[in-house]
Design an enzyme around this catalytic site. Sequence first.
Site, PDB file in Angstrom:
ATOM      1  CB  ALA A   1      -0.919  -0.005   1.223  1.00 42.08           C
TER       2      ALA A   1
ATOM      3  CE1 TYR B   1      -5.555   1.133   6.807  1.00 40.18           C
ATOM      4  CE2 TYR B   1      -5.460  -0.588   5.146  1.00 40.18           C
ATOM      5  CZ  TYR B   1      -5.086  -0.088   6.379  1.00 40.18           C
ATOM      6  OH  TYR B   1      -4.249  -0.810   7.190  1.00 40.18           O
TER       7      TYR B   1
END
Length: 366
Positions: A57, A183
């Site tokens: 990420a 997220y």
Amino acid sequence: MSLLFSPLSLGPLELSNRIVIAPMCQYSAHDGCVTDWHHIHLGNLALSGAGLLILEATAVEPRGRISHADLGLWNDDQEAALKSLVASLRRWSPMPLGIQLAHAGRKASTARPWDGGGAIPADHPDGWSTVSASALAYDGRHGVPQALDVAGIDALVEDFVQAARRSVRVGLDLVEIHAAHGYLLHQFLSPLSNTRDDAYGGSLENRMRLVLRVFDAVRAAVPAAVSVGVRISATDWVEGGWDLDQSVALARALDARGCQFIHVSSGGLDPRQRISATPGYQVPFADAIKAQVGMPVIAVGLITQPRQAEAVLAEGRADAVALARGILYDPRWPWHAAAELGATLVPAPQFLRCEPQEARGVFARR
């Protein structure tokens, strides 16, 4: 013939086999730049024999990092460092390389896992103020995030676009948009974290709007030769949250827009989640989504054994399987899987001499 070792196309990107190395945060970047750790770690995985390696990420703006030690791709120094890494990997491995572009939203500003992993206040040197779909904290230890206004949403979309363009310039083959694990994009999807009353909240159509907008913008910003897909959490594992039916609706909308793969995980949005993590526990979600879309579906989650992975594909439940912690533990998992399933793969020539007698024939020459 082993399906696990058969080729697969993710749009324009051809994989030699269906083993995907999932993105795994290393919390080892400096000011968002890759370090020597990434050269060692990713160089090792690039020689594993998997069909695709997706980098961890990578935040599209400073507030989007999970921790201060996360990768970023919002400035020239980060782009240059990543370009050097990609060039190094390319010199020694033909493995396709992708990146996961992300924004942590309200789950940002935390310590590294081995430093406790807890929330860090905004006034700490390693902390900052966070943003989300709504002003709702992840839990009692995290600060209350600022709800993004429309101008903030517009800026976020542009941040994804610019990071995607940088990804292309450094030479990556694939972009995965991170809309999973609680997220920011997932925060917009779930009614547990999104209580907005504008065009980005309320109805399923409105809650999906940002993810679809980010996908459309990224897809338009990168060349057709670059594969673009999305990772989702198929369920929050909490009553009243994001669930499989909504995930199917999102997957169908992405499929209609030309999404070239969907990577199906789960959870991470709400600390009340209750997950029974048994082998292959997320595969049913991938299976349900695969029945509704034409794009390739990647299954992930406690898929640890070669015959288990082969069965997922043979039963038509997914088109590829992703490994994360399992391939950290055994970076030669694809070699061992090929030996067990009677397949062959092509290792780096420097490794040809290590082929054991009992697995003779598993290595092919370039």
